[in-house]
Structures are given as structure tokens and as C-alpha cells.
Design an enzyme around this catalytic site. Structure first.
Site, short mmCIF file in Angstrom:
data_model
loop_
_atom_site.label_atom_id
_atom_site.label_comp_id
_atom_site.label_asym_id
_atom_site.label_seq_id
_atom_site.Cartn_x
_atom_site.Cartn_y
_atom_site.Cartn_z
N GLN A 1 8.29 2.58 43.15
CA GLN A 1 9.45 2.02 43.83
C GLN A 1 10.33 1.18 42.89
O GLN A 1 11.55 1.18 43.00
CB GLN A 1 9.01 1.19 45.02
CG GLN A 1 10.16 0.93 45.97
CD GLN A 1 9.75 0.06 47.15
OE1 GLN A 1 9.09 -0.95 46.99
NE2 GLN A 1 10.14 0.48 48.34
N THR B 1 41.67 6.59 15.74
CA THR B 1 40.90 7.69 16.34
C THR B 1 41.62 9.02 16.10
O THR B 1 42.85 9.07 16.20
CB THR B 1 40.74 7.44 17.86
OG1 THR B 1 40.05 6.21 18.03
CG2 THR B 1 39.95 8.56 18.53
N LEU C 1 48.30 1.92 16.05
CA LEU C 1 48.85 0.59 16.26
C LEU C 1 48.10 -0.46 15.42
O LEU C 1 48.70 -1.26 14.72
CB LEU C 1 48.75 0.24 17.77
CG LEU C 1 49.24 -1.13 18.22
CD1 LEU C 1 50.75 -1.28 17.98
CD2 LEU C 1 48.95 -1.34 19.72
N ARG D 1 8.11 12.76 33.91
CA ARG D 1 7.15 11.94 33.16
C ARG D 1 6.06 11.38 34.07
O ARG D 1 6.36 10.71 35.07
CB ARG D 1 7.91 10.78 32.50
CG ARG D 1 7.05 9.74 31.82
CD ARG D 1 6.44 10.27 30.56
NE ARG D 1 5.70 9.23 29.83
CZ ARG D 1 4.90 9.50 28.81
NH1 ARG D 1 4.73 10.73 28.41
NH2 ARG D 1 4.28 8.51 28.20
N TYR E 1 57.40 -1.96 21.14
CA TYR E 1 56.42 -2.79 21.86
C TYR E 1 56.27 -2.30 23.30
O TYR E 1 55.17 -2.34 23.86
CB TYR E 1 56.82 -4.28 21.81
CG TYR E 1 58.04 -4.63 22.63
CD1 TYR E 1 57.91 -5.09 23.93
CD2 TYR E 1 59.33 -4.50 22.10
CE1 TYR E 1 59.03 -5.41 24.70
CE2 TYR E 1 60.44 -4.81 22.84
CZ TYR E 1 60.29 -5.26 24.15
OH TYR E 1 61.39 -5.55 24.90
N GLY F 1 44.65 -6.83 15.59
CA GLY F 1 43.90 -6.03 16.56
C GLY F 1 44.34 -6.45 17.95
O GLY F 1 45.30 -5.91 18.51
N SER F 2 43.68 -7.49 18.48
CA SER F 2 44.10 -8.02 19.79
C SER F 2 45.55 -8.51 19.70
O SER F 2 46.33 -8.33 20.63
CB SER F 2 43.18 -9.18 20.21
OG SER F 2 41.85 -8.73 20.29
N GLU G 1 41.19 -0.21 22.83
CA GLU G 1 42.30 -0.28 23.82
C GLU G 1 42.29 -1.62 24.56
O GLU G 1 42.54 -1.69 25.76
CB GLU G 1 42.27 0.93 24.75
CG GLU G 1 42.54 2.21 23.98
CD GLU G 1 43.05 3.35 24.81
OE1 GLU G 1 43.68 3.12 25.86
OE2 GLU G 1 42.82 4.49 24.39
C1 LIG Z 1 35.96 3.23 17.16
C2 LIG Z 1 37.29 2.59 17.24
C3 LIG Z 1 38.40 3.38 17.52
C4 LIG Z 1 39.67 2.80 17.59
N1 LIG Z 1 40.77 3.59 17.78
C5 LIG Z 1 42.01 3.05 17.67
C6 LIG Z 1 43.18 3.88 17.68
O1 LIG Z 1 43.10 5.11 17.86
N2 LIG Z 1 44.39 3.30 17.51
C7 LIG Z 1 44.53 1.97 17.31
O2 LIG Z 1 45.65 1.52 17.16
N3 LIG Z 1 43.44 1.15 17.30
C8 LIG Z 1 42.20 1.66 17.46
N4 LIG Z 1 41.09 0.84 17.42
C9 LIG Z 1 41.27 -0.61 17.24
C10 LIG Z 1 40.89 -1.41 18.46
O3 LIG Z 1 41.85 -1.25 19.46
C11 LIG Z 1 40.69 -2.87 18.02
O4 LIG Z 1 39.49 -2.91 17.27
C12 LIG Z 1 40.63 -3.82 19.19
O5 LIG Z 1 41.89 -3.92 19.82
C13 LIG Z 1 40.16 -5.22 18.78
O6 LIG Z 1 40.85 -5.67 17.65
P1 LIG Z 1 40.03 -6.29 16.42
O7 LIG Z 1 39.00 -5.30 16.05
O8 LIG Z 1 41.00 -6.69 15.39
O9 LIG Z 1 39.30 -7.55 17.01
P2 LIG Z 1 39.93 -9.03 17.17
O10 LIG Z 1 41.26 -8.94 17.81
O11 LIG Z 1 39.80 -9.75 15.88
O12 LIG Z 1 38.92 -9.65 18.23
C14 LIG Z 1 37.64 -10.18 17.83
C15 LIG Z 1 37.07 -10.94 19.05
O13 LIG Z 1 37.93 -12.02 19.39
C16 LIG Z 1 38.30 -11.95 20.74
N5 LIG Z 1 39.68 -12.41 20.92
C17 LIG Z 1 40.76 -12.11 20.16
N6 LIG Z 1 41.86 -12.71 20.67
C18 LIG Z 1 41.47 -13.37 21.78
C19 LIG Z 1 42.14 -14.16 22.76
N7 LIG Z 1 43.46 -14.38 22.71
N8 LIG Z 1 41.40 -14.70 23.77
C20 LIG Z 1 40.07 -14.49 23.84
N9 LIG Z 1 39.38 -13.74 22.95
C21 LIG Z 1 40.07 -13.19 21.94
C22 LIG Z 1 38.16 -10.47 21.11
O14 LIG Z 1 37.95 -10.30 22.51
C23 LIG Z 1 36.95 -10.05 20.29
O15 LIG Z 1 35.77 -10.36 20.98
C24 LIG Z 1 39.81 1.39 17.40
C25 LIG Z 1 38.68 0.61 17.13
C26 LIG Z 1 37.44 1.19 17.04
C27 LIG Z 1 36.25 0.32 16.70
#
Ligand SMILES: Cc1cc2nc3c(=O)[nH]c(=O)nc-3n(C[C@H](O)[C@H](O)[C@H](O)COP(=O)(O)OP(=O)(O)OC[C@H]3O[C@@H](n4cnc5c(N)ncnc54)[C@H](O)[C@@H]3O)c2cc1C
Length: 389
Positions: A289, A168, A135, A278, A242, A141-142, A373
Site C-alpha cells: 500500500q 538550444t 537571447l 518486481r 524586447y 541570463g535572468s 526560459e
Molecule cells: C540547457 C540549457 C538550454 C538553454 N537554452 C537557451 C536558449 O535556447 N536560448 C537562450 O537564450 N537561453 C537559453 N538558456 C539560458 C537560460 O534561459 C538561462 O540559463 C536562464 O535564464 C538563467 O540564467 P543564468 O543561467 O544566467 O542564471 P542567473 O540569472 O545568474 O541566475 C542564477 C540564480 O539566481 C537567481 N536570480 C537571478 N535573478 C534573480 C532575481 N531578480 N530574484 C531572485 N532570484 C534571482 C535565479 O533564479 C537562479 O537561481 C539555456 C540554458 C540551459 C542550461
């Protein structure tokens, strides 16, 4: 109270049915015997042993909910949670491999697949095919539904173009659920889920990330360059991707909760054993404690997190609403995992800081629980929306 009456009584959340207990124990024994000796090497080499992958299929944890008629274990979501917990207690990288396979990929295929898709892909997943769930992208991301990967129809096929990031199982998978937008003007209502096989023309697995934790689990970029996907490989309806994404991720994050309680339990087990061995000031450090109280607090927090994870999973299997509980269990268990693994490092003292001992790895592995996730902020947003409106 007779035994028959006991069956009618409400059970404690942590009371496992006979089949659940046997399954959980067999997975943990497997993890102890087959995975534990490989953990350090797999972490250093950032690679999962191929032999181990085959053994996971033989164990029956790669197709937990797949019906027996397709070669799966025919068990429930709760069993997947138990498997992820038991594996993560030894290695959270194996935990997430099994988690993505079951709670995201197979889950989506079971719910959204046509009979043909189920027959073809579930049979494959039960017998040796590893799945991945694609995705996220560099710019989304978010804000997952802002994805820029596009799909257009051409001569009865779909042509996909774009790049996925952070996927992943990217290195091990042969089947990818890829989300792309078929109608960008319609916004998220254009998002569609496609089943893409590794061998499809125009599909490549790109760079693998070099990570802080869960290093053995591969996290890869995917490149789709005029990737041709048969029309029949749309999962669910075009424009309804979606829903596929939201609904599978709502369930998937219970699996991440399971990964977090498993790894926290692993760290706590190590810490208890170590503090009894240890010696300082002429006695075991577990005799102090202050140390006992730290361990007692960690065990209490872990118990609370486990109850939340099990409750969310039981709700899901009972067909009851679980959205809030799933978000709560993920945020809480990932925070508990960070605190418990940090305490384990502290209790090992200097030895906790070096790679000869297992707890520094679990400390590194714990961090991801607050990110993937759906980050913790996003979980809080979900919870707030449900309880405040
Ligand atoms: C090891 C690893 C494995 C993964 N595996 C998969 C996978 O298999 N498939 C897949 O699709 N994705 C995968 N992901 C992606 C992962 O789901 C995203 O990294 C995650 O959803 C966050 O997105 P971003 O990294 O773009 O961070 P961003 O969305 O840029 O977020 C950055 C910061 O801003 C904050 N933020 C963003 N929007 C808001 C908001 N509206 N309100 C408050 N705070 C906010 C976030 O909480 C975070 O602290 C993986 C990521 C990693 C690191």
C-alpha cells in the site's frame, strides 16, 4: 443529453477534440516506434540522430502552426503543446528541439515577420530548416535585457558583434533569432531581433555544453564577429526586440510545462510497469500500500500540472490573457517533474540508479525545467507582480 448539445457544453480541459487526439496519438506512436530505441544512444553520444531529424519534419511536428500555404501543418499552439508532451514522454531532448522550433522560433516569425520574411523563412522552417532562439549571454541570463551583443548599421546592413551562450539547437539549426542592442544608451529600448543564417559571414557556432540532462539536445555558444545581416532581416522593428523576447518567452514557457508533464508521465509509466513486475517479500512491490500511495500521489500531482499546462495553452489559443497561468504552469510542472522522476528512481531501487534502466535519465532531464526560459524565482516574480501588483 444529445450529441449536438454536448458540442455546446464546456469541455473538460483534458478532453481533446478529434483532431487533437489523433495528432497526439500519432506523435506518441512515432515517439514510441522511432525515438525510444535511440534514447540511450543519443543520451550517451550527446547527439540527436540525423535520420530522426528528417523524420520529425515528415511527421509534421516542425511547423505545427505554420499555415498550410507555406507548407506547414496549419494547426494551433495547443497542438504544439500536445506534440512536446508526447515526445518528452519518450525523450525530453527531442521535446525541447520541437518546442524551440515551434513555440519560440516559428511563433516569433508568425507574429513579428513581414510578409517577405514569413514567405521565405516559414517555408524553410516547414521543410527542413531548424531554428534556434539566442537571447542569453554569459553575463545576462535572468537579467536578459542587459545583453552585451551589439549591432550597428553599415552600408545598408547590420553588423553584429558579441557572444551568445546556452543556445538550444545550436548544432542543428540553420536559422537563429539573435537579440542584439542597436542603441545601448536607450537600454532595453535598443534591443532588436535579427534573423541570422548559419552561413552569414562572421557567424560561428562555438563550444557545445556537456550537460547533466537533456544531453542529446545541443546547447551551444554562438560567436558574432562582424557578422553581416541584411537590413530586411530585422524581426519586428529595431528597438522593439524586447517585446519580441518577452512575448515569445511568455508563450514558450507553456511549452516547457508540456515538456515537464510529458517526462513526468514517462517516468510514472515506467514506475507503474516496474512495480507490478518486481517481486519482493513474495509479491509485486506494487501490492504494497505504501508504494500504491506514492504512485497515487504522483499521478495526482501530474494531473494537476497537466490541467495547468492545458489551461494556459487553451487561454493562449483563445486570445485571452495567460501570463500568470503560463508562469504558474512552468514552475509547478517542473517541480512535479522533479518529484515524480525522483520517486520513479526510488521505486526502481538500485536499478533506478543505473543507466540500464530509463528512469535515471528522466530524473536528470527534469532538472532543466526549473532553469531555462526563466528560472523558478523569475516565474514567482512574474506571478507575484500580477497578483499583488
Ligand atoms: C540547457 C540549457 C538550454 C538553454 N537554452 C537557451 C536558449 O535556447 N536560448 C537562450 O537564450 N537561453 C537559453 N538558456 C539560458 C537560460 O534561459 C538561462 O540559463 C536562464 O535564464 C538563467 O540564467 P543564468 O543561467 O544566467 O542564471 P542567473 O540569472 O545568474 O541566475 C542564477 C540564480 O539566481 C537567481 N536570480 C537571478 N535573478 C534573480 C532575481 N531578480 N530574484 C531572485 N532570484 C534571482 C535565479 O533564479 C537562479 O537561481 C539555456 C540554458 C540551459 C542550461
Amino acid at each position: 443529453m444529445t450529441t449536438q448539445n454536448f458540442e455546446l457544453m464546456p469541455h473538460a480541459l483534458t478532453t481533446l477534440a478529434e483532431d487533437e487526439r489523433l495528432f497526439r496519438d500519432s506523435v506518441y506512436q512515432f515517439a514510441d516506434r522511432e525515438i525510444r530505441p535511440l534514447v540511450r544512444e543519443m543520451d550517451e553520444q550527446a547527439k540527436i540522430s540525423k535520420t530522426l531529424l528528417h523524420k520529425l519534419f515528415d511527421l509534421g511536428v516542425m511547423g505545427i502552426e505554420i499555415p498550410e500555404s507555406y507548407g506547414g501543418s496549419g494547426a494551433r499552439f495547443f497542438h504544439a503543446v500536445l506534440a512536446v508532451e508526447a515526445l518528452s514522454r519518450v525523450d525530453p531532448s527531442i521535446g525541447v528541439l520541437v518546442d524551440v522550433q515551434n513555440t519560440l522560433v516559428i511563433n516569433a516569425l508568425m507574429r513579428w515577420g513581414t510578409d517577405d520574411i514569413k514567405r521565405h523563412y516559414l517555408t524553410k522552417c516547414a521543410s527542413g530548416t531548424i531554428g534556434a532562439y539566442a537571447l542569453s549571454e554569459a553575463g545576462s541570463g535572468s537579467d536578459a535585457f542587459a545583453l552585451a551583443t551589439r549591432a550597428a548599421e553599415d552600408a545598408g546592413e547590420w553588423i553584429l558583434n558579441g557572444r551568445k551562450l546556452w543556445i538550444t539547437n545550436g548544432n542543428e539549426a540553420d536559422l537563429f533569432i539573435v537579440f542584439a542592442n542597436v542603441k545601448p544608451d536607450a537600454g532595453y529600448r535598443g534591443i532588436t531581433a535579427f534573423l541570422v543564417e548559419r552561413g552569414f559571414a562572421g557567424f560561428t557556432v562555438g563550444k557545445k555544453e556537456d550537460k547533466l540532462g537533456i544531453r542529446a539536445s545541443s546547447t551551444c555558444e554562438l560567436l558574432l564577429e562582424d557578422c553581416r545581416v541584411p537590413r530586411a532581416n530585422v524581426l519586428g522593428e529595431a528597438g522593439k526586440g524586447y517585446k519580441v523576447a518577452i512575448e515569445t518567452l511568455n508563450e514558450g514557457r507553456i511549452g516547457i510545462g508540456a515538456q515537464m508533464i510529458g517526462l513526468a508521465q514517462g517516468a510514472l509509466d515506467h514506475a507503474i510497469k516496474y512495480t507490478k513486475e518486481r517481486q519482493q517479500f513474495g509479491k509485486a512491490i506494487a501490492d504494497f500500500q505504501a508504494v500504491q500511495h506514492q504512485i497515487a500521489r504522483a499521478a495526482t500531482e501530474l494531473e494537476a500540472a497537466r490541467l495547468m499546462v492545458y489551461n494556459a495553452a487553451r487561454l493562449r489559443d483563445a486570445g485571452q490573457p495567460f501570463l500568470t497561468e503560463a508562469a504558474m504552469c512552468k514552475i509547478f510542472s517542473s517541480e512535479v517533474a522533479e518529484r515524480v522522476t525522483s520517486l520513479a528512481v526510488n521505486l526502481y531501487g538500485g536499478y533506478g540508479f543505473v543507466k540500464d534502466y530509463p528512469v535515471e535519465k528522466l530524473y536528470r532531464d527534469a532538472k532543466i525545467g526549473q532553469i531555462y526560459e526563466g528560472t523558478s524565482n523569475l516565474q514567482l516574480q512574474t506571478i507575484a507582480k500580477q497578483i499583488i501588483g
